[in-house]
Design a protein around this motif. Structure first.
Motif, PDB file in Angstrom:
ATOM      1  N   GLY A 275       0.961  -1.608   0.087  1.00  0.00           N
ATOM      2  CA  GLY A 275      -0.065  -0.132  -0.328  1.00  0.00           C
ATOM      3  C   GLY A 275       0.372   1.582   0.119  1.00  0.00           C
ATOM      4  N   TRP A 276       1.916   0.705   0.194  1.00  0.00           N
ATOM      5  CA  TRP A 276       3.081   2.333   0.231  1.00  0.00           C
ATOM      6  C   TRP A 276       4.077   2.031  -0.388  1.00  0.00           C
ATOM      7  N   ILE A 295      -2.878   3.283   5.267  1.00  0.00           N
ATOM      8  CA  ILE A 295      -1.873   2.381   4.353  1.00  0.00           C
ATOM      9  C   ILE A 295      -2.992   1.453   4.640  1.00  0.00           C
ATOM     10  N   ALA A 299       3.534  -1.791   4.247  1.00  0.00           N
ATOM     11  CA  ALA A 299       5.006  -0.775   3.348  1.00  0.00           C
ATOM     12  C   ALA A 299       6.112  -0.712   3.392  1.00  0.00           C
TER      13      ALA A 299
END
Length: 304
Positions: A275-276, A295, A299
């Motif tokens: 998500g990141w 997020i 990550a």
């Protein structure tokens, strides 16, 4: 060498700095790290487990630059996903050969870095529920790193997955991963569940336990709420008992399970749900996003 180190005065307790290069033991490979994945828990409790100047970090993927002296593990040049309870967020990592798995050529090392803690936690916790084919399994904190792997693995195992999240936005994409239901909170869950993979803690843990049917159980995996949990066992006794609850710990010897998940990832049967992603120079930014619940999934930091 460059490393992310614990600094109590830095944002979220981490900053880029310098650390001594690791000296591998006889059963350890030396790995040049290319990507790392952040886990909420290791950041939330960093001051409890790390001294200033220490290198935190569990998940890292890279390339073996020195094979283990005892002959175990992969050869120099092998691409690997690794796990340990510290020292992962650095340019070099010494890692036990039982705690890594080879990553095939062509598979993104950043994606592989998401697997060790979150993926293996979901896999091992799901196994502890027992057979779930045709049974309802509740996953709380389903939008997080562990949660999104748990939804996928439980659905693949034949479960009817109920994915619980904190807001409608956090639930986006979970049906595509295999969830049969996506709920905000647990108030709307009325039908019993066989098992719970519980990632939130606090009052939600007690509420989730109250939904378990006879013969089922809860795996208490994490405490993303950062709140203590209280369960009224007298009320549970009136329900008749016969329901289990276990404090989950991931254990050791993760290598074979990481290898299984790497294989699923390579075959396209598992989505890492990144998500990141960005440079490790932006580590504090990524940490803030994790704590801010912006997020969905994992990550990943790339070492430039």
């Amino acid at each position: 060498m460059h490393a992310l180190i614990h600094d109590p005065d830095a944002p979220r307790g981490i900053r880029l700095g310098e650390a001594p290069e690791p000296v591998p033991g006889s059963s350890q490979a030396l790995v040049e790290v290319r990507a790392v994945a952040l886990n909420f828990g290791e950041l939330a409790y960093i001051s409890d487990f790390r001294k200033p100047g220490e290198v935190p970090g569990s998940d890292a993927a890279g390339v073996v630059v020195k094979a283990a002296a005892d002959g175990s593990g992969p050869a120099v040049g092998s691409r690997v996903a690794t796990v340990g309870w510290s020292d992962g967020w650095a340019e070099l990592r010494a890692v036990d050969t039982g705690e890594l798995a080879v990553v095939p050529e062509g598979l993104d090392l950043g994606a592989a870095a998401t697997l060790p803690v979150a993926g293996v936690t979901a896999l091992r916790a799901l196994r502890r529920l027992g057979p779930v084919v045709g049974r309802r399994v509740l996953v709380t904190g389903a939008s997080g790193g562990v949660g999104r792997f748990a939804v996928q693995l439980a659905a693949r195992a034949g479960a009817e997955v109920v994915a619980a999240v904190g807001s409608p936005a956090r639930g986006e994409g979970l049906r595509e991963l295999g969830a049969s239901e996506v709920v905000v909170g647990l108030d709307g869950v009325t039908a019993p569940v066989f098992g719970v993979l519980e990632n939130v803690g606090g009052p939600l843990l007690a509420q989730a336990y109250s939904l378990v049917e006879v013969g089922g159980s809860v795996q208490s995996i994490g405490k993303a709420s950062l709140e203590p949990s209280t369960i009224d066992f007298e009320a549970e006794r009136l329900r008749g008992g016969g329901r289990g609850i276990e404090v989950f710990t991931i254990g050791s010897g993760l290598g074979p399970d990481i290898a299984y998940l790497v294989g699923e990832l390579a075959a396209g049967r598992l989505d890492p749900q990144i998500g990141w992603r960005g440079s490790w120079e932006r580590a504090a930014e990524a940490a803030e996003a994790l704590f801010g619940r912006t997020i969905r999934g994992k990550a990943v930091l790339d070492l430039d």
